[in-house]
Write a protein that holds these residues in place. Structure first.
Motif, PDB file in Angstrom:
ATOM      1  N   GLN A 191       0.673  -1.216   0.262  1.00 55.08           N
ATOM      2  CA  GLN A 191       0.090   0.142  -0.026  1.00 55.08           C
ATOM      3  C   GLN A 191       0.764   1.251  -0.181  1.00 55.08           C
ATOM      4  N   VAL A 192       2.075   1.011   0.443  1.00 56.03           N
ATOM      5  CA  VAL A 192       2.969   2.404   0.816  1.00 56.03           C
ATOM      6  C   VAL A 192       4.393   1.978   0.216  1.00 56.03           C
ATOM      7  N   ILE A 193       5.165   2.547  -0.729  1.00 60.97           N
ATOM      8  CA  ILE A 193       6.395   2.414  -0.868  1.00 60.97           C
ATOM      9  C   ILE A 193       7.282   3.570  -0.575  1.00 60.97           C
ATOM     10  N   ILE A 194       8.476   3.433   0.139  1.00 72.04           N
ATOM     11  CA  ILE A 194       9.488   4.277   0.528  1.00 72.04           C
ATOM     12  C   ILE A 194      10.669   4.093   0.152  1.00 72.04           C
ATOM     13  N   VAL A 195      11.162   5.051  -0.727  1.00 75.71           N
ATOM     14  CA  VAL A 195      12.328   5.171  -1.315  1.00 75.71           C
ATOM     15  C   VAL A 195      13.256   5.901  -0.501  1.00 75.71           C
ATOM     16  N   HIS A 196      14.418   5.248   0.035  1.00 70.72           N
ATOM     17  CA  HIS A 196      15.376   6.002   0.985  1.00 70.72           C
ATOM     18  C   HIS A 196      16.619   6.485   0.101  1.00 70.72           C
ATOM     19  N   GLY A 197      16.864   7.725   0.132  1.00 69.06           N
ATOM     20  CA  GLY A 197      18.361   8.262  -0.333  1.00 69.06           C
ATOM     21  C   GLY A 197      17.795   8.802  -1.785  1.00 69.06           C
ATOM     22  N   LEU A 198      18.649   9.277  -2.374  1.00 69.91           N
ATOM     23  CA  LEU A 198      18.574  10.155  -3.656  1.00 69.91           C
ATOM     24  C   LEU A 198      19.799   9.674  -4.524  1.00 69.91           C
ATOM     25  N   TRP A 199      19.752  10.189  -5.953  1.00 71.62           N
ATOM     26  CA  TRP A 199      21.009  10.291  -6.729  1.00 71.62           C
ATOM     27  C   TRP A 199      21.336   8.666  -7.249  1.00 71.62           C
ATOM     28  N   GLN A 200      20.601   7.890  -6.914  1.00 76.23           N
ATOM     29  CA  GLN A 200      20.919   6.533  -7.371  1.00 76.23           C
ATOM     30  C   GLN A 200      19.739   5.631  -8.167  1.00 76.23           C
ATOM     31  N   TYR A 201      19.709   4.485  -8.895  1.00 79.25           N
ATOM     32  CA  TYR A 201      18.864   3.954  -9.783  1.00 79.25           C
ATOM     33  C   TYR A 201      17.643   3.853  -8.950  1.00 79.25           C
ATOM     34  N   HIS A 202      17.529   3.216  -7.710  1.00 78.99           N
ATOM     35  CA  HIS A 202      16.504   2.566  -6.940  1.00 78.99           C
ATOM     36  C   HIS A 202      15.103   3.734  -7.131  1.00 78.99           C
ATOM     37  N   GLY A 203      15.382   5.008  -6.992  1.00 78.14           N
ATOM     38  CA  GLY A 203      14.430   5.886  -6.882  1.00 78.14           C
ATOM     39  C   GLY A 203      13.814   6.019  -8.348  1.00 78.14           C
ATOM     40  N   TYR A 204      14.729   5.874  -9.543  1.00 79.02           N
ATOM     41  CA  TYR A 204      13.950   6.018 -10.787  1.00 79.02           C
ATOM     42  C   TYR A 204      13.426   4.633 -11.291  1.00 79.02           C
ATOM     43  N   ALA A 205      13.667   3.486 -10.674  1.00 78.33           N
ATOM     44  CA  ALA A 205      13.163   2.255 -11.004  1.00 78.33           C
ATOM     45  C   ALA A 205      11.706   2.248 -10.317  1.00 78.33           C
ATOM     46  N   VAL A 206      11.598   2.895  -9.165  1.00 70.81           N
ATOM     47  CA  VAL A 206      10.282   2.799  -8.431  1.00 70.81           C
ATOM     48  C   VAL A 206       9.306   3.704  -9.324  1.00 70.81           C
ATOM     49  N   ARG A 207       9.745   4.936  -9.554  1.00 70.74           N
ATOM     50  CA  ARG A 207       8.934   5.795 -10.410  1.00 70.74           C
ATOM     51  C   ARG A 207       8.534   5.126 -11.663  1.00 70.74           C
ATOM     52  N   LYS A 208       9.616   4.503 -12.373  1.00 67.55           N
ATOM     53  CA  LYS A 208       8.979   3.733 -13.700  1.00 67.55           C
ATOM     54  C   LYS A 208       8.382   2.554 -13.323  1.00 67.55           C
ATOM     55  N   ALA A 209       8.424   1.860 -12.288  1.00 74.97           N
ATOM     56  CA  ALA A 209       7.524   0.853 -12.069  1.00 74.97           C
ATOM     57  C   ALA A 209       5.991   1.169 -11.785  1.00 74.97           C
ATOM     58  N   LEU A 210       5.903   2.059 -11.031  1.00 79.56           N
ATOM     59  CA  LEU A 210       4.497   2.799 -10.791  1.00 79.56           C
ATOM     60  C   LEU A 210       3.982   3.317 -12.049  1.00 79.56           C
ATOM     61  N   TYR A 211       4.520   3.954 -12.796  1.00 79.81           N
ATOM     62  CA  TYR A 211       4.260   4.287 -14.136  1.00 79.81           C
ATOM     63  C   TYR A 211       3.545   3.350 -15.018  1.00 79.81           C
ATOM     64  N   GLN A 212       4.531   2.187 -14.826  1.00 78.29           N
ATOM     65  CA  GLN A 212       3.986   0.962 -15.808  1.00 78.29           C
ATOM     66  C   GLN A 212       2.750   0.323 -15.285  1.00 78.29           C
ATOM     67  N   ALA A 213       2.827   0.405 -14.001  1.00 79.01           N
ATOM     68  CA  ALA A 213       1.502  -0.410 -13.150  1.00 79.01           C
ATOM     69  C   ALA A 213       0.308   0.234 -13.482  1.00 79.01           C
ATOM     70  N   LYS A 214       0.614   1.917 -13.350  1.00 78.59           N
ATOM     71  CA  LYS A 214      -0.669   2.677 -13.442  1.00 78.59           C
ATOM     72  C   LYS A 214      -1.383   2.532 -15.142  1.00 78.59           C
ATOM     73  N   ARG A 215      -0.329   2.333 -16.149  1.00 80.28           N
ATOM     74  CA  ARG A 215      -0.884   2.109 -17.597  1.00 80.28           C
ATOM     75  C   ARG A 215      -1.747   0.866 -17.744  1.00 80.28           C
ATOM     76  N   LYS A 216      -1.389  -0.344 -16.648  1.00 82.47           N
ATOM     77  CA  LYS A 216      -1.799  -1.544 -16.822  1.00 82.47           C
ATOM     78  C   LYS A 216      -3.184  -1.506 -16.007  1.00 82.47           C
ATOM     79  N   ASN A 217      -3.492  -0.350 -15.396  1.00 81.99           N
ATOM     80  CA  ASN A 217      -4.661  -0.178 -14.635  1.00 81.99           C
ATOM     81  C   ASN A 217      -4.416  -1.039 -13.253  1.00 81.99           C
ATOM     82  N   LYS A 218      -3.405  -1.587 -12.720  1.00 84.12           N
ATOM     83  CA  LYS A 218      -3.050  -2.030 -11.571  1.00 84.12           C
ATOM     84  C   LYS A 218      -3.184  -1.229 -10.339  1.00 84.12           C
ATOM     85  N   ASP A 219      -3.415  -1.910  -9.113  1.00 89.62           N
ATOM     86  CA  ASP A 219      -3.435  -1.107  -8.154  1.00 89.62           C
ATOM     87  C   ASP A 219      -1.908  -0.871  -7.729  1.00 89.62           C
ATOM     88  N   THR A 220      -1.729   0.491  -7.413  1.00 86.80           N
ATOM     89  CA  THR A 220      -0.316   1.050  -6.876  1.00 86.80           C
ATOM     90  C   THR A 220      -0.446   1.669  -5.681  1.00 86.80           C
TER      91      THR A 220
END
Length: 397
Positions: free
Chosen positions: A84-113
């Motif tokens: 229900q909640v995802i928390i990214v810890h820290g900046l400037w590395q790949y993991h934040g971008y990956a989470v944003r991208k995964a959320l975008y892809q899930a929303k495009r498929k009408n999945k719960d995010t």
């Protein structure tokens, strides 16, 4: 019940505050209310894994300074809807971008995010863009901000901060930062174990400190931003001026680094320092707590410090602290008389040391009690957990 996923590059304890903060916070939550998992990019067979009471999914495959892992995005795409909640810890590395991208892809498929939160852990502090020794990194961060991180930060449902000072500083660093919500959730630590005189005696004997000998403790990474050059130069000046400074114990990882070797050579070639300064490496567990309980004071004259878990650990052990006003919790410490606060300069560090050494035993005894009260009033896990849970609940509604 709310399922929360924490995403971080590494849970290796050697990296200090960020992963320790996760361990502290998750370990104190009621699992009937919030269930927390951690996904990181450490190798699955890392020696430090398997020792925590919560689920850590180590994906491995981390490459480059960006900490890219080909395993992260596929894992997120498969599992992100479980939370229900995802928390990214820290900046400037790949993991934040990956989470944003995964959320975008899930929303495009009408999945719960899940709702998306980012905890910056001080990485939006303007120091990192202004420090002369970080000029190239500052240019890199500016480019990365414009290309990726600004969109990631602004797309999050909220940005989490550990104190008011961090929140206010973050607003000044980059243009175009328009967070949907800012939340100061505080930070805390679990109570330390009781004072153990045997452990203190063992700690002293192990590191060549006489039973009745006093020492001042530094416990953190050996890194330029910690103000260690100012500290050593201030110590050298004090010793040359015949000020009766106690032994200085430098505990923490990093002696093998270029900066660590610079510090080591500075001490080795200074006739005053080499008698009074000891590098003891990283310590943990009973030895760490013994070092706090046995110290005359804890010192951290940082040029930038988001929160300073070690500062709070010292306070919880009734150990007064000598810190710079670049440690973001300095206001609480100064207000509560839990130690001394100075500018992050060599002269100011010297003056703070000199002032502390001249305090009477009665004044130090009072400061010890005040240090503990600062911890109780501001930095317990009860206080931090209450604010953390409120943030999770609010964003989930």
């Amino acid at each position: 019940m709310t399922n929360v996923l924490n995403v971080i590059t590494s849970m290796d304890p050697v990296y200090g505050g960020m992963c320790q903060g996760i361990r502290n916070s998750i370990g104190h939550l009621d699992t009937k209310t919030i269930v927390s998992d951690v996904v990181c990019l450490d190798e699955p067979d890392a020696a430090f894994l398997g020792k925590d009471d919560f689920n850590i999914i180590a994906l491995g495959g981390k490459t480059s300074s960006w900490a890219y892992s080909k395993h992260l995005l596929p894992w997120l795409n498969k599992n992100i809807s479980q939370y229900q909640v995802i928390i990214v810890h820290g900046l400037w590395q790949y993991h934040g971008y990956a989470v944003r991208k995964a959320l975008y892809q899930a929303k495009r498929k009408n999945k719960d995010t899940p709702k998306f939160l980012i905890m910056t852990h001080g990485m939006m502090d303007p120091y990192f863009q202004k420090a002369p020794e970080r000029r190239l990194k500052a240019i890199r961060n500016t480019l990365f901000w414009k290309a990726i991180e600004k969109k990631t930060m602004n797309s999050a449902n909220g940005i989490l901060y550990t104190c008011e000072e961090e929140l206010l500083l973050a607003r000044t660093t980059f243009s175009g930062f328009t967070p949907q919500k800012e939340m100061n959730i505080g930070y805390g630590i679990l109570p330390p174990p009781p004072k153990n005189l045997t452990d203190i005696a063992t700690f002293k004997a192990r590191h060549g400190i006489s039973p009745n000998e006093e020492y001042i403790l530094f416990l953190s990474r050996l890194h330029h931003k910690k103000g260690l050059l100012n500290l050593l130069n201030a110590y050298s000046k004090g010793l040359k001026d015949d000020i009766m400074l106690p032994k200085l114990i430098l505990a923490g990882p990093g002696i093998e680094s270029e900066f660590g070797q610079q510090l080591y050579n500075l001490v080795a070639h200074n006739s005053f320092l080499k008698q009074q300064v000891k590098f003891i490496g990283m310590i943990s567990g009973e030895e760490k707590w013994a070092s706090f309980y046995g110290a005359k004071a804890f010192i951290l004259p940082s040029h930038q410090e988001n929160f300073g878990i070690a500062v709070v650990e010292a306070l919880a052990c009734k150990c007064p602290v000598i810190i710079s006003n670049k440690v973001n919790i300095w206001r609480e410490i100064e207000k509560g008389n839990g130690g001394l606060v100075s500018e992050d300069t060599e002269q100011a560090t010297f003056e703070a040391l000199k002032k502390y050494i001249t305090l009477s035993q009665n004044e130090i005894a009072k400061m010890k009690e005040s240090a503990y009260n600062v911890y109780l009033d501001n930095f317990t896990m009860e206080i931090a957990s209450e604010q953390y849970i409120k943030a999770i609940v609010d964003v989930s509604l």
